[in-house]
Design an enzyme around this catalytic site. Structure first.
Site, short mmCIF file in Angstrom:
data_model
loop_
_atom_site.label_atom_id
_atom_site.label_comp_id
_atom_site.label_asym_id
_atom_site.label_seq_id
_atom_site.Cartn_x
_atom_site.Cartn_y
_atom_site.Cartn_z
N HIS B 36 0.85 -1.19 0.00
CA HIS B 36 0.00 0.00 0.00
C HIS B 36 0.89 1.24 0.00
CE1 HIS B 36 -3.10 2.87 1.37
NE2 HIS B 36 -4.00 1.97 1.04
N PHE B 37 1.49 1.69 -1.10
CA PHE B 37 1.43 1.05 -2.40
C PHE B 37 2.86 0.92 -2.92
CE2 PHE B 37 -2.62 3.41 -2.15
CZ PHE B 37 -3.52 2.40 -2.42
#
Lengths: 93, 154
Positions: B36-37
């Site tokens: 993430h991410f």
């Protein structure tokens, strides 16, 4: 000023998916209206704010679970409205 | 912050019966950022909500004398205004809106360097008995560690 019953019925209709016209004095909040515990807390929060009181849900539930009070005494609409009126009167002294 | 352990609050800066100010520093690295991410590490919004819930929860537990525990059951409105990345220092505030019978309601917010990051309105908690004694002990130990209570209060 609307009656306690009408104000509580309005709150339930606004807070849950129950249509206002289905909420009658003889309706049991849980068994007839299908209000679950999460929605009931939202309703109690709204009642606390609207009436300036603290609805003693925990002690009511304890009384019902221990068999010292019938559930209808607190959870049938007309009785719930009476209990709220008593709490408001007690607060006003 | 130890994101993988859901330990979001590092330090309590001030607390009273109805409000709390706490600090949380986002780690420079975490497995959370790997997903993430990739190439754009961000603290997930749900963890920011969790951070505000924990600040509220710590305030409520102190208010309850660590006799009972608040569990998050809902909120009215959440706004996530800015990205939060590694190394950021967050100020987390929470304020008691209402204490009912068996539940409590708070408003909470996060800022960083004076900038608004996110807010939540009417965060609702069910107040319940501790489901396990070791959880109660862990909460007290965590409270001492973050400066929510003194050692002797634990």
């Amino acid at each position: 000023m609307a009656s306690a019953f009408e104000r509580i019925a309005d709150i339930i209709a606004e807070t849950s998916d129950v249509p206002r016209e289905n909420i009658k004095p003889e309706s049991h909040v849980i068994e007839d209206l299908g209000i679950d515990s999460l929605d009931f807390l939202d309703i109690v929060f709204a009642i606390d704010k609207a009436f300036g009181i603290k609805v003693p849900v925990e002690s009511w539930t304890q009384e019902v679970n221990s068999g010292t009070a019938p559930a209808g005494q607190y959870f049938v609409m007309e009785n719930l409205a009476k209990r709220i009126e008593e709490l408001v009167a007690a607060k006003a002294g | 912050m130890r994101l993988e352990y859901f330990q979001m609050i590092d330090k309590v800066l001030s607390v009273d019966a109805e409000s709390i100010l706490a600090e949380a520093t986002v780690p420079l690295a975490s497995p959370v950022f790997e997903g993430h991410f990739p190439g754009h590490p961000l603290v997930p919004g749900v963890l920011l909500v969790e951070t505000m819930a924990q600040a509220s929860g710590h305030m409520l537990m102190k208010r309850l004398g660590f006799a009972r525990m608040p569990f998050l059951i809902g909120s009215r409105e959440t706004k996530l205004r800015s990205f939060v990345g590694p190394g950021m220092v967050l100020n987390v505030t929470a304020r008691l809106v209402h204490e009912g019978s068996g539940f409590a309601v708070t408003d909470a917010a996060i800022t960083s360097a004076g900038k608004r990051i996110c807010e939540v309105r009417e965060m609702k908690f069910s107040i319940q008995d501790f489901p396990a004694p070791e959880l109660q002990a862990a909460m007290r130990a965590q409270a001492v560690r973050m400066g929510l209570i003194e050692d002797r209060e634990a």
